[in-house]
Design a protein around this motif. Sequence first.
Motif, PDB file in Angstrom:
ATOM      1  N   GLY A 340      18.056 -26.891   4.680  1.00 28.71           N
ATOM      2  CA  GLY A 340      19.360 -26.253   4.510  1.00 28.71           C
ATOM      3  C   GLY A 340      19.269 -25.013   3.625  1.00 28.71           C
ATOM      4  N   GLY A 341      19.916 -23.942   4.027  1.00 31.90           N
ATOM      5  CA  GLY A 341      19.982 -22.737   3.199  1.00 31.90           C
ATOM      6  C   GLY A 341      18.792 -21.810   3.340  1.00 31.90           C
ATOM      7  N   LEU A 342      17.696 -22.269   3.946  1.00 27.53           N
ATOM      8  CA  LEU A 342      16.510 -21.411   4.049  1.00 27.53           C
ATOM      9  C   LEU A 342      16.620 -20.413   5.197  1.00 27.53           C
ATOM     10  CD1 LEU A 342      13.532 -23.879   3.459  1.00 27.53           C
ATOM     11  CD2 LEU A 342      14.261 -22.004   1.976  1.00 27.53           C
ATOM     12  N   GLY A 343      17.533 -20.694   6.120  1.00 27.40           N
ATOM     13  CA  GLY A 343      17.695 -19.783   7.261  1.00 27.40           C
ATOM     14  C   GLY A 343      16.514 -19.830   8.218  1.00 27.40           C
ATOM     15  N   VAL A 344      15.810 -20.960   8.231  1.00 28.49           N
ATOM     16  CA  VAL A 344      14.651 -21.042   9.129  1.00 28.49           C
ATOM     17  C   VAL A 344      14.832 -22.098  10.217  1.00 28.49           C
ATOM     18  CG1 VAL A 344      13.052 -20.214   7.361  1.00 28.49           C
ATOM     19  CG2 VAL A 344      13.382 -22.685   7.651  1.00 28.49           C
ATOM     20  N   ALA A 345      15.974 -22.746  10.264  1.00 25.29           N
ATOM     21  CA  ALA A 345      16.185 -23.770  11.295  1.00 25.29           C
ATOM     22  C   ALA A 345      17.665 -24.077  11.461  1.00 25.29           C
ATOM     23  CB  ALA A 345      15.447 -25.058  10.922  1.00 25.29           C
ATOM     24  N   GLU A 346      18.002 -24.452  12.686  1.00 20.48           N
ATOM     25  CA  GLU A 346      19.339 -24.979  12.993  1.00 20.48           C
ATOM     26  C   GLU A 346      19.126 -26.218  13.831  1.00 20.48           C
ATOM     27  OE1 GLU A 346      21.423 -22.024  15.187  1.00 20.48           O
ATOM     28  OE2 GLU A 346      21.461 -20.625  13.504  1.00 20.48           O
ATOM     29  N   TRP A 347      20.016 -27.172  13.721  1.00 20.98           N
ATOM     30  CA  TRP A 347      19.840 -28.387  14.505  1.00 20.98           C
ATOM     31  C   TRP A 347      21.194 -28.978  14.858  1.00 20.98           C
ATOM     32  CZ3 TRP A 347      18.605 -27.488   9.488  1.00 20.98           C
ATOM     33  CH2 TRP A 347      19.324 -28.177   8.522  1.00 20.98           C
ATOM     34  N   THR A 348      21.164 -29.864  15.874  1.00 22.35           N
ATOM     35  CA  THR A 348      22.403 -30.468  16.345  1.00 22.35           C
ATOM     36  C   THR A 348      22.728 -31.726  15.537  1.00 22.35           C
ATOM     37  OG1 THR A 348      21.155 -31.661  18.028  1.00 22.35           O
ATOM     38  CG2 THR A 348      22.149 -29.574  18.688  1.00 22.35           C
ATOM     39  N   ARG A 349      24.010 -32.062  15.526  1.00 16.99           N
ATOM     40  CA  ARG A 349      24.477 -33.293  14.875  1.00 16.99           C
ATOM     41  C   ARG A 349      25.203 -34.114  15.937  1.00 16.99           C
ATOM     42  NH1 ARG A 349      24.492 -28.976  11.752  1.00 16.99           N
ATOM     43  NH2 ARG A 349      23.574 -29.182   9.676  1.00 16.99           N
ATOM     44  N   PRO A 350      24.401 -34.771  16.797  1.00 15.44           N
ATOM     45  CA  PRO A 350      24.998 -35.411  17.976  1.00 15.44           C
ATOM     46  C   PRO A 350      25.887 -36.584  17.610  1.00 15.44           C
ATOM     47  CG  PRO A 350      22.714 -36.057  17.747  1.00 15.44           C
ATOM     48  CD  PRO A 350      22.957 -35.000  16.714  1.00 15.44           C
ATOM     49  N   THR A 351      26.927 -36.790  18.411  1.00 11.07           N
ATOM     50  CA  THR A 351      27.784 -37.964  18.221  1.00 11.07           C
ATOM     51  C   THR A 351      27.466 -39.036  19.266  1.00 11.07           C
ATOM     52  OG1 THR A 351      29.498 -36.897  19.538  1.00 11.07           O
ATOM     53  CG2 THR A 351      29.659 -36.674  17.141  1.00 11.07           C
ATOM     54  N   GLY A 352      26.354 -38.840  19.967  1.00 12.70           N
ATOM     55  CA  GLY A 352      25.906 -39.835  20.930  1.00 12.70           C
ATOM     56  C   GLY A 352      24.580 -39.423  21.522  1.00 12.70           C
ATOM     57  N   GLY A 353      24.026 -40.291  22.355  1.00  7.64           N
ATOM     58  CA  GLY A 353      22.771 -39.969  23.026  1.00  7.64           C
ATOM     59  C   GLY A 353      21.557 -40.372  22.227  1.00  7.64           C
ATOM     60  N   TYR A 354      20.444 -39.713  22.549  1.00  9.80           N
ATOM     61  CA  TYR A 354      19.156 -40.160  22.004  1.00  9.80           C
ATOM     62  C   TYR A 354      18.383 -39.077  21.255  1.00  9.80           C
ATOM     63  CZ  TYR A 354      18.421 -44.997  23.205  1.00  9.80           C
ATOM     64  OH  TYR A 354      18.467 -46.367  23.199  1.00  9.80           O
ATOM     65  N   PHE A 355      18.950 -37.875  21.113  1.00 12.11           N
ATOM     66  CA  PHE A 355      18.113 -36.782  20.621  1.00 12.11           C
ATOM     67  C   PHE A 355      18.822 -35.889  19.611  1.00 12.11           C
ATOM     68  CE2 PHE A 355      16.994 -37.828  24.982  1.00 12.11           C
ATOM     69  CZ  PHE A 355      15.663 -38.200  24.804  1.00 12.11           C
ATOM     70  N   VAL A 356      17.976 -35.203  18.828  1.00 16.50           N
ATOM     71  CA  VAL A 356      18.450 -34.078  18.019  1.00 16.50           C
ATOM     72  C   VAL A 356      17.646 -32.877  18.495  1.00 16.50           C
ATOM     73  CG1 VAL A 356      18.503 -33.084  15.700  1.00 16.50           C
ATOM     74  CG2 VAL A 356      19.025 -35.516  16.029  1.00 16.50           C
ATOM     75  N   SER A 357      18.339 -31.768  18.720  1.00 21.86           N
ATOM     76  CA  SER A 357      17.668 -30.551  19.160  1.00 21.86           C
ATOM     77  C   SER A 357      17.515 -29.646  17.940  1.00 21.86           C
ATOM     78  CB  SER A 357      18.537 -29.881  20.231  1.00 21.86           C
ATOM     79  OG  SER A 357      17.919 -28.721  20.703  1.00 21.86           O
ATOM     80  N   LEU A 358      16.272 -29.326  17.631  1.00 23.46           N
ATOM     81  CA  LEU A 358      15.959 -28.537  16.431  1.00 23.46           C
ATOM     82  C   LEU A 358      15.463 -27.157  16.861  1.00 23.46           C
ATOM     83  CD1 LEU A 358      15.221 -28.312  13.328  1.00 23.46           C
ATOM     84  CD2 LEU A 358      13.030 -29.379  13.913  1.00 23.46           C
ATOM     85  N   ASP A 359      16.167 -26.133  16.422  1.00 17.10           N
ATOM     86  CA  ASP A 359      15.711 -24.765  16.677  1.00 17.10           C
ATOM     87  C   ASP A 359      15.123 -24.208  15.391  1.00 17.10           C
ATOM     88  OD1 ASP A 359      16.384 -24.518  19.352  1.00 17.10           O
ATOM     89  OD2 ASP A 359      18.425 -23.836  18.923  1.00 17.10           O
ATOM     90  N   VAL A 360      13.839 -23.867  15.432  1.00 17.87           N
ATOM     91  CA  VAL A 360      13.195 -23.297  14.258  1.00 17.87           C
ATOM     92  C   VAL A 360      13.159 -21.778  14.400  1.00 17.87           C
ATOM     93  CG1 VAL A 360      11.890 -25.387  13.773  1.00 17.87           C
ATOM     94  CG2 VAL A 360      10.908 -23.665  15.311  1.00 17.87           C
ATOM     95  N   LEU A 361      12.520 -21.114  13.450  1.00 20.04           N
ATOM     96  CA  LEU A 361      12.442 -19.647  13.510  1.00 20.04           C
ATOM     97  C   LEU A 361      11.788 -19.224  14.828  1.00 20.04           C
ATOM     98  CD1 LEU A 361      13.309 -17.803  11.185  1.00 20.04           C
ATOM     99  CD2 LEU A 361      10.897 -17.636  10.519  1.00 20.04           C
ATOM    100  N   ASP A 362      12.347 -18.223  15.475  1.00 21.75           N
ATOM    101  CA  ASP A 362      11.781 -17.751  16.748  1.00 21.75           C
ATOM    102  C   ASP A 362      10.271 -17.565  16.624  1.00 21.75           C
ATOM    103  OD1 ASP A 362      14.447 -17.576  17.459  1.00 21.75           O
ATOM    104  OD2 ASP A 362      14.148 -15.713  18.578  1.00 21.75           O
ATOM    105  N   GLY A 363       9.581 -18.017  17.645  1.00 18.40           N
ATOM    106  CA  GLY A 363       8.132 -17.821  17.677  1.00 18.40           C
ATOM    107  C   GLY A 363       7.348 -18.843  16.868  1.00 18.40           C
TER     108      GLY A 363
END
Length: 430
Positions: A340-363
């Motif tokens: 949090g706060g580093l600006g190097v990743a965003e991720w989902t906070r799912p309310t169901g299902g089986y996964f979290v999708s993590l987007d890290v710094l491009d490349g």
Amino acid sequence: MTEENTQTTPLAERAPEQVAAFLTEQRQAYDELRARGLTLDLTRGKPASAQLDLSDELLSLPRGPRDASGVDTRNYGGLEGLPELREIFGELLGVPAAQLVAGGSSSLVMMREVLTDLWVRGGVTSERPWSAEEKVTFICPVPGYDRHFTLLDWFGIETVTVPMGEDGPDVDAVAEIAAADPSVKGMWLVPTYANPTGDVTSRAVAERLVSMPTAAPDFTIMWDNAYALHHLTDEETESADVIGLAAAAGNPHRPVLFASTSKITYAGAGVAFLGGSPEVVRWYVENLGMGSIGPDKVNQLRHAQLFGSAEGVRAHMRRHRDLIAPKFAEVERVLSERLGGLGVAEWTRPTGGYFVSLDVLDGTASRVVELAREAGVALTPAGSAFPGKRDPRDRNIRIAPTFPDLPAVTEAMEAVATCVRLAAAEKLAD
Ligand code: PLP
């Protein structure tokens, strides 16, 4: 929280010497991580043993071989599947039981069957088999489910991607592509708690998908509702009634719905379902009859007896939720504390299902997966959620936290966070 966790200056905005110092710290943290010799796995979305245990009554069912109407389930017949199980799941999936087929244990097999039937015979609204077309193209919301994409690849079906958003696929983009090109024969969609983003397709988006003009008369929506009932919170989101909406829009044969109990009872011995217009269901069953004289009705009967009713399934799913929601909460806690706060990743906070999708710094996604592997943590290969396994921004990583136990989820996510930090620092110090 440690001091570094409160760090709020995004890494990209720090002075070069600060980034260099951060990189040195991350290298040290990573060396310590490697020295621990972990062996952890966050790759596939499988139920944990404790979840499978919830259905162990299946091992002593059914109570006798006959269904409610007296049919001997041990014998051939009943290609559409057992009526009492279709009633239960018809109610849950919002499909009239007469328009829902109960089949074998895998919905993915049913998806392959439908594509094969379209390929070889053509569908209810096709002018010719898809194999006779010069080219067949599918719209793929991304990130999406890797096996959908490898299946298209197996057929030689081309792909065009559209972004997946909180309310479903970018429907303007879908409508434009589908209207312009007759080779565009269909699309994938995981409408509820999508794999991997957790996004839920809204009723409004579903309505547009079934009513938009398409250049191909047999445009088919592969509505893979694998996670329809897999809520992680008290809010039990209802899926859009795609079959009803399609009928109302005058395109009743456009959607084919799929679901299964793979993550409700046993992943290897559940029951899969297919739904559609009466004509689509008849078409599917006729083609099915070329290779089958009836499904495993004994398994279907024991499922019907295990649950008894739709409410029985809902109660069962709440027990799953109690087992897996803490694992998702742990993923969220570790990611927000460490990244949090580093600006190097965003991720989902799912309310169901089986996964979290993590987007890290491009490349950096491939680098993160490589670093994790070298530290003993298996992650789904970078790019898996895209056709051809090519993530144009090399940033997406799918996290599957259900299978490991809670301490292992914590340990694995700590490790992932360390790898994300190091990969980002390497990139920004470059
Ligand atoms: N569809 C989606 C979106 C999935 O994530 C999965 C499994 O991960 C499946 C289908 C597989 O379903 P089944 O076990 O019924 O073949």
